[in-house]
Write a protein that holds these residues in place. Structure first.
Motif, short mmCIF file in Angstrom:
data_model
loop_
_atom_site.label_atom_id
_atom_site.label_comp_id
_atom_site.label_asym_id
_atom_site.label_seq_id
_atom_site.Cartn_x
_atom_site.Cartn_y
_atom_site.Cartn_z
N UNK A 139 0.81 -1.07 0.37
CA UNK A 139 0.16 0.07 0.06
C UNK A 139 0.66 1.34 0.13
N UNK A 140 0.60 2.27 -1.30
CA UNK A 140 1.49 3.46 -1.34
C UNK A 140 0.96 4.34 -1.88
N UNK A 141 0.66 5.31 -0.53
CA UNK A 141 0.02 6.82 -0.68
C UNK A 141 1.54 8.07 -0.99
N UNK A 142 0.91 8.34 -2.26
CA UNK A 142 1.43 9.22 -2.87
C UNK A 142 0.76 11.24 -2.83
N UNK A 143 2.05 11.86 -2.35
CA UNK A 143 1.55 12.92 -1.77
C UNK A 143 2.94 13.85 -2.46
N UNK A 144 2.62 15.74 -2.72
CA UNK A 144 3.47 16.28 -3.41
C UNK A 144 4.00 17.04 -1.99
N UNK A 145 3.35 16.84 -1.22
CA UNK A 145 4.35 18.03 0.05
C UNK A 145 5.68 16.91 0.87
N UNK A 146 6.84 17.45 1.26
CA UNK A 146 7.94 16.62 1.55
C UNK A 146 7.41 16.34 3.66
N UNK A 147 6.48 15.11 3.90
CA UNK A 147 6.49 15.14 5.27
C UNK A 147 7.96 15.47 6.86
N UNK A 148 8.62 15.48 5.96
CA UNK A 148 10.22 15.37 6.21
C UNK A 148 10.94 16.43 6.22
N UNK A 149 11.18 16.96 7.55
CA UNK A 149 12.27 18.60 6.73
C UNK A 149 13.10 17.70 6.03
N UNK A 150 13.81 18.81 5.11
CA UNK A 150 14.43 18.85 4.39
C UNK A 150 15.42 18.99 5.05
N UNK A 151 16.80 18.01 4.25
CA UNK A 151 17.94 18.44 5.08
C UNK A 151 18.66 19.40 4.26
N UNK A 152 18.42 20.19 2.75
CA UNK A 152 18.57 21.26 2.74
C UNK A 152 18.73 22.35 3.64
N UNK A 153 16.69 22.56 2.66
CA UNK A 153 15.94 23.88 3.57
C UNK A 153 15.61 23.74 4.49
N UNK A 154 15.61 23.11 4.85
CA UNK A 154 15.26 23.04 5.95
C UNK A 154 13.55 23.55 7.00
N UNK A 155 12.87 22.81 5.79
CA UNK A 155 11.79 22.72 5.44
C UNK A 155 10.41 21.28 5.52
N UNK A 156 9.58 21.78 6.56
CA UNK A 156 8.18 20.46 6.76
C UNK A 156 7.28 21.56 5.35
N UNK A 157 6.71 20.09 4.13
CA UNK A 157 6.40 20.75 3.54
C UNK A 157 4.56 20.30 4.30
N UNK A 158 4.26 19.95 4.31
CA UNK A 158 3.27 19.84 5.21
C UNK A 158 2.67 20.40 6.41
N UNK A 159 1.83 21.02 6.68
CA UNK A 159 0.85 21.51 7.50
C UNK A 159 0.74 21.11 9.15
N UNK A 160 0.43 19.42 8.59
CA UNK A 160 -0.20 18.47 9.52
C UNK A 160 0.72 17.28 9.55
N UNK A 161 2.17 17.37 9.58
CA UNK A 161 2.24 15.65 9.15
C UNK A 161 1.90 14.86 10.36
N UNK A 162 2.46 14.90 11.31
CA UNK A 162 2.41 14.11 11.94
C UNK A 162 0.52 13.24 11.98
N UNK A 163 -0.17 13.66 12.07
CA UNK A 163 -1.12 13.32 12.03
C UNK A 163 -1.25 12.35 10.71
N UNK A 164 -1.42 13.13 9.35
CA UNK A 164 -1.37 12.52 8.60
C UNK A 164 -0.51 11.59 8.39
N UNK A 165 0.82 11.53 9.11
CA UNK A 165 1.42 9.71 8.68
C UNK A 165 1.11 9.17 9.62
N UNK A 166 0.31 9.44 10.17
CA UNK A 166 -0.64 8.10 11.42
C UNK A 166 -1.46 7.89 10.87
#
Ligand SMILES: [Fe+2]
Ligand SMILES: [Fe+2]
Length: 284
Positions: free
Chosen positions: A167-194
Motif C-alpha cells: 500500500x503506497x500513498x503519493x503526496x506532493x509535499x514532503x512530510x520529512x524536513x528537507x536536509x538543505x531546505x530545513x522545511x517541512x512541506x506539510x502543515x499536519x505532518x504527524x497526523x497525516x503520517x499516522x
C-alpha cells in the motif's frame, strides 16, 4: 518509478526530460508515479507541454499523477479561503490541472504482480486554505496539508488491495524536513503520517523539496518509509543533481534506488536503501 517536480516552463531541462524518458524505456517499470509540480507558473502552455510528455510516457508504462502547489491557481485559492462562491472558486483553483492533466485530484492505480501494489494519490496542494495556514509569509500557498476528504479516497483505493499488496500513498509535499531546505512541506505532518499508517501504508512517495531523500518514520508511524524524489529541472537545491527514485518491492523487502543526473551519461544509480516490509514483519 517515482519522479517529481518536472516544472515545465523555464526550469525544464529538455536534455534531462529526454533522458528520463529513455530511462523509463530501459528500466520498464510497472508504473510511473509523478508527485506534482508539473508546471512552474500554472500556465496553459506549461500544462500542454506536461500533458504531451505524460502521454509519451504512457506508451511505456501506466502513469499516476497528482498536482503540486505550482499547479494550483492562486486567485481561486484566496477566494475559497474567504468562502466566496465556494464551489466555483474550488473548481477555478484546479481548472487548468483538471482540464489538461486529469479531472481526478486523488487518483489511484492498481499495479498487478506477486506481490502487487496499490498506489493511492492524495492531493496536498490546496493553495491558501485554512488547513495550510502558516506564520511564515514566504510559505503562504506553498505549504500543503492532508484533509479528511482526501484521506477517505486513500481508504477507498486500499479497500481493493489484496492482503499481500504493498500500500503506497503519493503526496506532493514532503512530510520529512528537507536536509538543505530545513522545511517541512506539510502543515499536519504527524497526523497525516499516522493516518496513512493506520490505513496500512508501507511507503509514502513525495516531492516538493527538490532534494532526493529516503527516510523511515520514527514517531507516530514507526517503520513507514518515505521516498522523496528530487526534481527534474534546473530548480536545484544546493547544487544537488536532478534525480528520480526507482522503487522495487518483493515479498519481504522494499528497495529504493536513487538515479542522479550525470552529464553526459544521463541518469545513473547513485544510492540505494533497503527495508524489510511492514506487511512481511506483521505476518511473521
Ligand atoms: Fe517543485
Ligand atoms: Fe512544490
Amino acid at each position: 518509478m517515482h519522479t517529481s517536480d518536472l516544472h515545465f516552463g523555464r526550469p525544464a531541462v529538455e536534455e534531462q526530460l529526454d533522458s528520463l524518458k529513455s530511462s523509463i524505456v530501459e528500466l520498464a517499470p510497472d508504473a510511473v508515479a509523478v508527485s506534482g509540480d508539473l508546471t512552474q507558473r500554472c500556465s496553459t502552455f506549461e500544462f500542454l507541454k506536461a500533458r504531451a510528455y505524460l502521454d509519451e510516457i504512457r506508451e511505456t508504462a501506466p502513469v499516476i499523477v497528482i498536482p503540486g502547489n505550482h499547479d494550483v491557481r492562486w486567485i481561486g485559492a484566496v477566494a475559497r479561503n474567504l468562502d466566496v462562491w465556494r464551489k466555483t472558486a474550488h473548481d477555478f483553483k484546479y481548472s487548468k490541472y483538471t482540464r489538461h492533466i486529469s479531472p481526478e485530484l486523488n487518483p489511484s492505480l492498481e499495479v498487478p504482480g506477486t506481490p502487487g501494489a496499490v498506489i493511492a494519490g492524495c492531493n496536498t496542494a490546496h493553495g491558501i486554505s485554512r488547513g495550510s495556514l502558516t506564520r511564515r509569509f514566504r510559505d503562504l500557498g506553498v505549504i500543503g496539508h492532508v484533509n479528511q476528504r482526501d484521506l477517505r479516497k486513500v481508504e477507498e483505493a486500499f479497500a481493493h488491495a489484496a492482503p499481500d499488496d504493498a500500500r503506497v500513498v503519493m503526496i506532493h509535499h514532503n512530510p520529512i524536513r528537507g536536509a538543505v531546505s530545513g522545511r517541512h512541506g506539510l502543515a499536519n505532518t504527524r497526523q497525516a503520517l499516522r493516518s496513512f499508517a493506520d490505513l496500512g501504508t508501507e511507503l509514502v512517495l513525495c516531492g516538493h523539496d527538490h532534494q532526493d531523500a529516503v527516510h523511515t518514520v520514527e514517531e507516530g508511524a514507526p517503520g513507514l518509509v518515505v521516498s522523496t524524489a528530487g526534481t527534474i529541472s534546473n530548480r536545484l537545491r544546493a547544487g544537488r543533481p536532478s534525480s528520480f527514485n526507482l522503487v522495487e518491492i518483493d515479498e519481504s523487502n522494499l528497495r529504493i534506488t536513487t538515479y542522479s543526473w550525470r552529464n553526459p551519461e544521463g541518469f545513473a544509480p547513485s544510492r540505494e536503501h533497503s527495508f524489510p516490509r511492514r506487511a512481511a514483519s506483521r505476518s511473521a
